[in-house]
Design a protein around this motif. Structure first.
Motif, PDB file in Angstrom:
ATOM      1  N   LYS A 383       0.805  -1.226   0.000  1.00 27.59           N
ATOM      2  CA  LYS A 383       0.000   0.000   0.000  1.00 27.59           C
ATOM      3  C   LYS A 383       0.839   1.279   0.000  1.00 27.59           C
ATOM      4  O   LYS A 383       0.414   2.308  -0.546  1.00 27.59           O
ATOM      5  CB  LYS A 383      -0.958   0.007   1.195  1.00 27.59           C
ATOM      6  CG  LYS A 383      -0.273   0.025   2.554  1.00 27.59           C
ATOM      7  CD  LYS A 383      -1.289  -0.092   3.664  1.00 27.59           C
ATOM      8  CE  LYS A 383      -0.598  -0.143   5.032  1.00 27.59           C
ATOM      9  NZ  LYS A 383      -1.575  -0.330   6.127  1.00 27.59           N
ATOM     10  N   LYS A 384       2.045   1.247   0.582  1.00 33.62           N
ATOM     11  CA  LYS A 384       2.853   2.470   0.675  1.00 33.62           C
ATOM     12  C   LYS A 384       3.329   2.948  -0.692  1.00 33.62           C
ATOM     13  O   LYS A 384       3.641   4.124  -0.866  1.00 33.62           O
ATOM     14  CB  LYS A 384       4.037   2.250   1.608  1.00 33.62           C
ATOM     15  CG  LYS A 384       3.626   2.104   3.063  1.00 33.62           C
ATOM     16  CD  LYS A 384       4.827   1.934   3.971  1.00 33.62           C
ATOM     17  CE  LYS A 384       4.392   1.769   5.421  1.00 33.62           C
ATOM     18  NZ  LYS A 384       5.554   1.576   6.339  1.00 33.62           N
ATOM     19  N   THR A 385       3.399   2.050  -1.650  1.00 34.70           N
ATOM     20  CA  THR A 385       3.711   2.474  -3.017  1.00 34.70           C
ATOM     21  C   THR A 385       2.454   2.504  -3.887  1.00 34.70           C
ATOM     22  O   THR A 385       2.351   3.349  -4.788  1.00 34.70           O
ATOM     23  CB  THR A 385       4.739   1.529  -3.667  1.00 34.70           C
ATOM     24  OG1 THR A 385       4.253   0.171  -3.617  1.00 34.70           O
ATOM     25  CG2 THR A 385       6.077   1.624  -2.949  1.00 34.70           C
ATOM     26  N   LEU A 415      -4.324   5.339   5.192  1.00 32.79           N
ATOM     27  CA  LEU A 415      -3.276   5.896   4.343  1.00 32.79           C
ATOM     28  C   LEU A 415      -3.896   6.628   3.155  1.00 32.79           C
ATOM     29  O   LEU A 415      -3.449   7.715   2.778  1.00 32.79           O
ATOM     30  CB  LEU A 415      -2.337   4.791   3.862  1.00 32.79           C
ATOM     31  CG  LEU A 415      -1.195   5.231   2.944  1.00 32.79           C
ATOM     32  CD1 LEU A 415      -0.306   6.249   3.643  1.00 32.79           C
ATOM     33  CD2 LEU A 415      -0.380   4.020   2.491  1.00 32.79           C
ATOM     34  N   LYS A 560       8.181   3.921  -6.955  1.00 32.22           N
ATOM     35  CA  LYS A 560       7.462   4.841  -6.083  1.00 32.22           C
ATOM     36  C   LYS A 560       7.358   6.205  -6.757  1.00 32.22           C
ATOM     37  O   LYS A 560       8.321   6.702  -7.349  1.00 32.22           O
ATOM     38  CB  LYS A 560       8.189   4.977  -4.751  1.00 32.22           C
ATOM     39  CG  LYS A 560       7.410   5.766  -3.707  1.00 32.22           C
ATOM     40  CD  LYS A 560       8.106   5.729  -2.356  1.00 32.22           C
ATOM     41  CE  LYS A 560       7.280   6.474  -1.310  1.00 32.22           C
ATOM     42  NZ  LYS A 560       7.922   6.427   0.037  1.00 32.22           N
ATOM     43  N   ARG A 565       0.001  15.189  -0.506  1.00 26.16           N
ATOM     44  CA  ARG A 565      -0.783  14.709   0.626  1.00 26.16           C
ATOM     45  C   ARG A 565      -1.368  15.903   1.353  1.00 26.16           C
ATOM     46  O   ARG A 565      -0.865  17.028   1.262  1.00 26.16           O
ATOM     47  CB  ARG A 565       0.088  13.883   1.570  1.00 26.16           C
ATOM     48  CG  ARG A 565       0.721  12.677   0.900  1.00 26.16           C
ATOM     49  CD  ARG A 565       1.640  11.919   1.831  1.00 26.16           C
ATOM     50  NE  ARG A 565       0.893  11.150   2.806  1.00 26.16           N
ATOM     51  CZ  ARG A 565       1.451  10.375   3.742  1.00 26.16           C
ATOM     52  NH1 ARG A 565       2.772  10.309   3.830  1.00 26.16           N
ATOM     53  NH2 ARG A 565       0.716   9.700   4.579  1.00 26.16           N
ATOM     54  N   ALA A 592       3.402   3.884  11.012  1.00 30.22           N
ATOM     55  CA  ALA A 592       3.592   2.954   9.894  1.00 30.22           C
ATOM     56  C   ALA A 592       2.363   2.912   8.995  1.00 30.22           C
ATOM     57  O   ALA A 592       2.476   2.902   7.759  1.00 30.22           O
ATOM     58  CB  ALA A 592       3.909   1.557  10.427  1.00 30.22           C
ATOM     59  N   GLN A 593       1.163   2.882   9.589  1.00 30.11           N
ATOM     60  CA  GLN A 593      -0.061   2.789   8.802  1.00 30.11           C
ATOM     61  C   GLN A 593      -0.261   4.009   7.916  1.00 30.11           C
ATOM     62  O   GLN A 593      -0.755   3.906   6.793  1.00 30.11           O
ATOM     63  CB  GLN A 593      -1.271   2.613   9.733  1.00 30.11           C
ATOM     64  CG  GLN A 593      -1.360   1.258  10.400  1.00 30.11           C
ATOM     65  CD  GLN A 593      -1.518   0.130   9.407  1.00 30.11           C
ATOM     66  OE1 GLN A 593      -2.429   0.130   8.580  1.00 30.11           O
ATOM     67  NE2 GLN A 593      -0.625  -0.846   9.472  1.00 30.11           N
ATOM     68  N   SER A 595       2.209   6.105   7.049  1.00 27.36           N
ATOM     69  CA  SER A 595       3.456   6.433   6.358  1.00 27.36           C
ATOM     70  C   SER A 595       3.867   7.878   6.644  1.00 27.36           C
ATOM     71  O   SER A 595       4.140   8.664   5.723  1.00 27.36           O
ATOM     72  CB  SER A 595       3.282   6.217   4.847  1.00 27.36           C
ATOM     73  OG  SER A 595       4.528   6.226   4.190  1.00 27.36           O
TER      74      SER A 595
END
Length: 643
Positions: A383-385, A415, A560, A565, A592-593, A595
């Motif tokens: 999910k982070k990418t 996120l 990425k 945001r 972490a969730q 980012s």
């Protein structure tokens, strides 16, 4: 217009009166903007016809009382038609020209039940409908006075469970009223929980064995022996098999009533036991009850062993709606994607509905295909990418005035919210909290990013609960009817149904012209590049005729990319914590969730430390407090959510 009285002397709603009233209501709720097309009128006539036939059959002596599924598409007035019919039935009853007909409506949520009651009473001009639920429990006598009773799916399932166990009191409370029986039973939306699913692990059984008070152990020796044998079996399987290929083995196809009664007796005793908080977690009582209920079902029905990776479980299921129940009218827009009805055979009939009710040629379906997984596990790791790649793509693809509904897995929702900006406002929903919602009805774009694949045991449970348990040879080649692998098809159809539900949360559910069209809208979806993606796509087109499919050149995985945001980390934290279970949530988990950058994380801690900050106040309203343990570099912060 005179009341329609059939040969049984029932006071039935006149067909033309219902159609006329429905046309008037359809115009009223849209200020004249929604047109009652010929196809819609035909659909409403079918709704009235099946309601009438079910009433007559349920009131008659014929023991065969099949149910009917009406697969009218989203936006065709299924729920509104049910309210109009119910209000008219109360009016017809009041005339006293035939045996009165009571109505029971089952809807998904408490808020839906409240809304239906308000709507029916408004149409009737008086209080003819009531609802009873956990927030507003009525006495049986109060429910019996009302022509119309509205309850939730959960309440209906509990009543069916009791009925099947030989205790019909709870069902009678809903089904009986001062006029006799409620001969019209309508289920608004599919009964997705008509099959109860049960599983236990060795640790689950260990919890129960540890919870049995010492002074009761002799009294429940038989139950303890049964639980110990089940635990020993699971432990042996775990010891003998390293994590590897999945395996499913049927253990027994018929249960043992005697052993089930022993477990039931233990369940009743532990239900009134107070667990020592120093020895047991806060949710121990609930977990113990869940495990014993599962074991009882296994001993009453069937059980199979399932190994998936490193997890070893015993499983069972039960089709909750027992024989002897009246025929039900199920309003299910995605009925063609629900193989439960096919498994039930002659007990359920899916009605034909007219074509042309809806036309989606104002909707563009943008389809990307990928060989990468779109399930929850893959999304959690990627999910982070994936989320910034999607945000950047949508910012490039969509007009600035777009109102976007983004449907993702729950693990990605928080996120995703951080990428909602003034230039790209995102309204985020997640699987498990989408079906039936009107929250995104003003959106003109739907983005389906991630697919909701059910647990692999669920299709097995559905087949076993309805069609009976199968042997090892069937599990290797699970053929049923024309399906070479019905388990794979059930899984795929479940995804299709959830996708179609999600797509129809936006403005396209609303009819705007005589051809059944909706406003202009766009739908974006990423599907697997295999037979499952092809089948899901075919189901979407079948349920939504006229869609314009276009290729979407997008790949969720890759390098990425940067996407803007929003500056409001606070709102994302609030939404994350809103759906968290009670207990502690470390700030490291939140970081972490979402980012978060070091700078964002530092500002978050500063906001939380200020008890007067807007963030701290909003969390406090949710029953969440900020705590810090330790000092200096060793200090660790976390949020505590009370039950």
């Amino acid at each position: 217009m005179q009341t329609s009285i059939d040969q049984h002397g029932l006071a039935l709603v006149p067909s033309q009166l219902f159609l006329n009233r429905m046309v008037q209501h359809w115009s009223k709720i849209s200020d004249g903007e929604m047109i009652a097309t010929p196809a819609l009128k035909e659909a409403w006539s079918i709704l009235e016809l099946h309601s009438r036939l079910l009433i007559i059959n349920n009131a008659g002596d014929n023991p065969f009382k099949p149910s009917v599924v009406l697969p009218l598409p989203t936006g065709s007035g299924k729920t509104e038609g049910t309210c109009v019919y119910a209000a008219l039935q109360a009016e017809t009853n009041a005339k006293g020209e035939g045996k009165p007909v009571g109505v029971l409506i089952i809807t998904r949520l408490i808020k839906d039940a409240e809304r239906l009651v308000a709507s029916i009473n408004s149409m009737a001009g008086r209080a003819v409908a009531v609802t009873s639920h956990t927030d507003n429990k009525l006495k049986p006598s109060d429910m019996a006075e009302a022509d119309i009773l509205v309850i939730t799916h959960a309440a209906f399932m509990r009543a069916c469970w009791s009925f099947g166990a030989g205790d019909g009191a709870r069902w009678d409370t809903f089904h009986s009223w001062k006029g006799g029986k409620r001969h019209l039973v309508v289920v608004d939306e599919a009964l997705l929980n008509s099959v109860s699913h049960h599983r236990v692990t060795s640790k689950d059984i260990e919890l129960v064995l540890r919870a049995i008070p010492h002074e009761d152990r002799d009294r429940f020796g038989g139950a303890i022996k049964t639980l110990t044998r089940l635990q020993t079996y699971l432990d042996r399987q775990e010891h003998e098999h390293a994590p590897g290929d999945d395996q499913t083995v049927t253990l027994w196809g018929e249960g043992s009533p005697r052993h089930a009664l022993e477990i039931e007796a233990l369940h009743e005793t532990l239900g009134s036991t107070e667990f020592d908080p120093d020895l047991f977690a806060e949710d121990a009582a609930h977990n113990v009850s869940t495990v014993l209920e599962a074991v009882q079902v296994m001993l009453e029905e069937f059980a199979y062993y399932r190994r998936s990776g490193a997890q070893h479980t015993l499983n069972s299921a039960r089709y909750i709606i027992p024989r002897g129940m009246p025929g039900v009218l199920v309003l299910d827009a995605t009925a063609r994607c629900n193989l439960t009805y096919e498994l039930l055979g002659g007990g359920v009939m899916i009605s034909d509905v007219p074509s042309g009710i809806r036309n989606y040629d104002n909707v563009n379906l943008h389809v990307a295909r990928t060989s990468s997984g779109m399930g929850k596990t893959k999304m959690e790791t990627a999910k982070k990418t994936r989320i910034p790649r999607l945000a950047a793509e949508l910012a490039k693809e969509l007009p600035k005035e777009s109102k976007v509904f983004l449907c993702v897995h729950k693990c990605a929702k928080d996120l995703a919210l951080t990428y909602s900006t003034d230039a790209l406002p995102l309204r985020v929903g997640y699987w498990g909290a989408v079906d039936g919602s009107n929250e995104w009805a003003d959106c003109d774009v739907a983005v389906i990013y991630g697919l909701f694949w059910q647990d692999p045991t669920r299709p097995i449970n559905n087949v076993f609960a309805i069609d009976g348990p199968k042997d090892a040879s069937w599990l290797k080649a699970p053929r049923h009817g024309t399906h070479e692998n019905i388990l794979a098809v059930i899984s795929q159809k479940d995804v299709s149904a959830s996708v179609i539900q999600a797509i129809n949360r936006i403005c396209i559910r609303r009819v705007i012209d005589e051809h059944g069209r909706c406003a202009k809208a766009d739908v974006y979806i990423v599907l697997p590049n295999d037979w499952r993606g092809d089948a899901i796509l075919e189901d979407i087109h079948t349920s939504m005729p006229g869609l314009n499919q276009v290729e979407w050149d997008f790949e969720p995985d890759g390098p990425k990319v940067y996407a803007p945001r929003n500056n409001s980390v606070a709102q994302s934290v609030i939404e994350l914590m809103r759906t968290r279970e009670p207990g502690q949530t470390p700030l490291s988990y939140i970081r972490a969730q979402l980012s978060l950058t070091p700078r964002q994380f530092g500002r978050l801690k500063e906001d939380l430390a200020k008890t007067a900050s807007n963030l701290a106040a909003a969390l406090h309203e949710l029953g969440i407090l900020y705590k810090v343990e330790g000092k200096g570099r060793a200090a660790k912060g976390f949020l505590v959510k009370v039950a």
